[in-house]
Design a protein around this motif. Structure first.
Motif, PDB file in Angstrom:
ATOM      1  N   GLY A  13      25.023 -31.926  27.012  1.00 23.21           N
ATOM      2  CA  GLY A  13      26.040 -32.968  26.999  1.00 23.21           C
ATOM      3  C   GLY A  13      26.740 -33.084  28.340  1.00 23.21           C
ATOM      4  N   ALA A  14      27.987 -33.499  28.286  1.00 25.52           N
ATOM      5  CA  ALA A  14      28.782 -33.664  29.503  1.00 25.52           C
ATOM      6  C   ALA A  14      28.933 -32.321  30.212  1.00 25.52           C
ATOM      7  CB  ALA A  14      30.160 -34.218  29.148  1.00 25.52           C
ATOM      8  N   CYS A  15      28.878 -32.344  31.508  1.00 26.39           N
ATOM      9  CA  CYS A  15      28.959 -31.126  32.313  1.00 26.39           C
ATOM     10  C   CYS A  15      30.425 -30.798  32.590  1.00 26.39           C
ATOM     11  CB  CYS A  15      28.164 -31.293  33.600  1.00 26.39           C
ATOM     12  SG  CYS A  15      27.738 -29.720  34.360  1.00 26.39           S
ATOM     13  N   GLU A  16      31.120 -30.433  31.517  1.00 25.61           N
ATOM     14  CA  GLU A  16      32.542 -30.093  31.562  1.00 25.61           C
ATOM     15  C   GLU A  16      32.754 -28.857  30.702  1.00 25.61           C
ATOM     16  OE1 GLU A  16      34.374 -33.580  29.997  1.00 25.61           O
ATOM     17  OE2 GLU A  16      33.798 -34.814  31.705  1.00 25.61           O
ATOM     18  N   ILE A  17      33.741 -28.069  31.031  1.00 20.38           N
ATOM     19  CA  ILE A  17      33.967 -26.800  30.330  1.00 20.38           C
ATOM     20  C   ILE A  17      34.178 -27.009  28.835  1.00 20.38           C
ATOM     21  CG2 ILE A  17      35.621 -24.903  30.070  1.00 20.38           C
ATOM     22  CD1 ILE A  17      35.709 -24.725  33.110  1.00 20.38           C
ATOM     23  N   GLU A  18      35.015 -27.951  28.457  1.00 16.49           N
ATOM     24  CA  GLU A  18      35.291 -28.173  27.032  1.00 16.49           C
ATOM     25  C   GLU A  18      34.040 -28.629  26.277  1.00 16.49           C
ATOM     26  OE1 GLU A  18      38.163 -30.830  24.121  1.00 16.49           O
ATOM     27  OE2 GLU A  18      38.742 -30.574  26.209  1.00 16.49           O
ATOM     28  N   ALA A  19      33.292 -29.540  26.868  1.00 23.40           N
ATOM     29  CA  ALA A  19      32.059 -30.015  26.231  1.00 23.40           C
ATOM     30  C   ALA A  19      31.039 -28.882  26.122  1.00 23.40           C
ATOM     31  CB  ALA A  19      31.483 -31.186  27.022  1.00 23.40           C
ATOM     32  N   ALA A  20      30.948 -28.056  27.151  1.00 21.85           N
ATOM     33  CA  ALA A  20      30.026 -26.915  27.124  1.00 21.85           C
ATOM     34  C   ALA A  20      30.415 -25.943  26.017  1.00 21.85           C
ATOM     35  CB  ALA A  20      30.014 -26.217  28.476  1.00 21.85           C
ATOM     36  N   ALA A  21      31.696 -25.683  25.850  1.00 21.83           N
ATOM     37  CA  ALA A  21      32.155 -24.784  24.789  1.00 21.83           C
ATOM     38  C   ALA A  21      31.817 -25.340  23.415  1.00 21.83           C
ATOM     39  CB  ALA A  21      33.665 -24.555  24.914  1.00 21.83           C
ATOM     40  N   ASN A  22      32.032 -26.633  23.228  1.00 17.73           N
ATOM     41  CA  ASN A  22      31.725 -27.256  21.935  1.00 17.73           C
ATOM     42  C   ASN A  22      30.237 -27.227  21.621  1.00 17.73           C
ATOM     43  OD1 ASN A  22      34.421 -27.853  21.460  1.00 17.73           O
ATOM     44  ND2 ASN A  22      34.276 -29.878  22.365  1.00 17.73           N
ATOM     45  N   GLU A  23      29.409 -27.317  22.626  1.00 17.65           N
ATOM     46  CA  GLU A  23      27.962 -27.298  22.428  1.00 17.65           C
ATOM     47  C   GLU A  23      27.425 -25.875  22.259  1.00 17.65           C
ATOM     48  OE1 GLU A  23      23.960 -28.408  24.932  1.00 17.65           O
ATOM     49  OE2 GLU A  23      25.731 -29.663  25.259  1.00 17.65           O
ATOM     50  N   LEU A  24      27.965 -24.935  23.020  1.00 19.63           N
ATOM     51  CA  LEU A  24      27.423 -23.581  23.036  1.00 19.63           C
ATOM     52  C   LEU A  24      27.912 -22.712  21.879  1.00 19.63           C
ATOM     53  CD1 LEU A  24      25.603 -21.632  24.515  1.00 19.63           C
ATOM     54  CD2 LEU A  24      27.511 -21.108  26.050  1.00 19.63           C
TER      55      LEU A  24
END
Length: 91
Positions: free
Chosen positions: A43-54
């Motif tokens: 997804g978006a290459c942002e910390i919050e988006a990465a946390a939601n995906e991971l």
């Protein structure tokens, strides 16, 4: 001509989007185990988006995401490979 423009924009948008990766810290309880790893983010290459995906990926394997350390492109992969060890692109 106006039908071609959206197709061209879509192609360039896809080509311009770089791969995104995140390095993270996670844990398991009982007994306490800590993990540092690197994962590809879709997804978006942002910390919050990465946390939601991971987080769900890790939870599926019994791990709890503690935090995303950073997000980066492919230029940051090799410098993190040794630190991540077996958790390099595992999740």
């Amino acid at each position: 001509m106006k039908h071609i423009l959206p197709i061209v924009l879509a192609l360039f948008g896809t080509a311009a989007q770089a791969d995104c990766y995140a390095d993270y810290k996670a844990k398991q309880d009982d007994p306490l185990r800590l993990q540092y790893g690197v994962a590809q983010i879709n997804g978006a290459c942002e910390i919050e988006a990465a946390a939601n995906e991971l987080a769900p990926r890790l939870e599926g394997a019994g791990w709890i995401l503690l935090n995303i350390v950073s997000v980066f492109d492919e230029n940051g992969l090799e410098e993190r490979r040794d630190s991540a060890g077996e958790n390099f692109l595992r999740f």
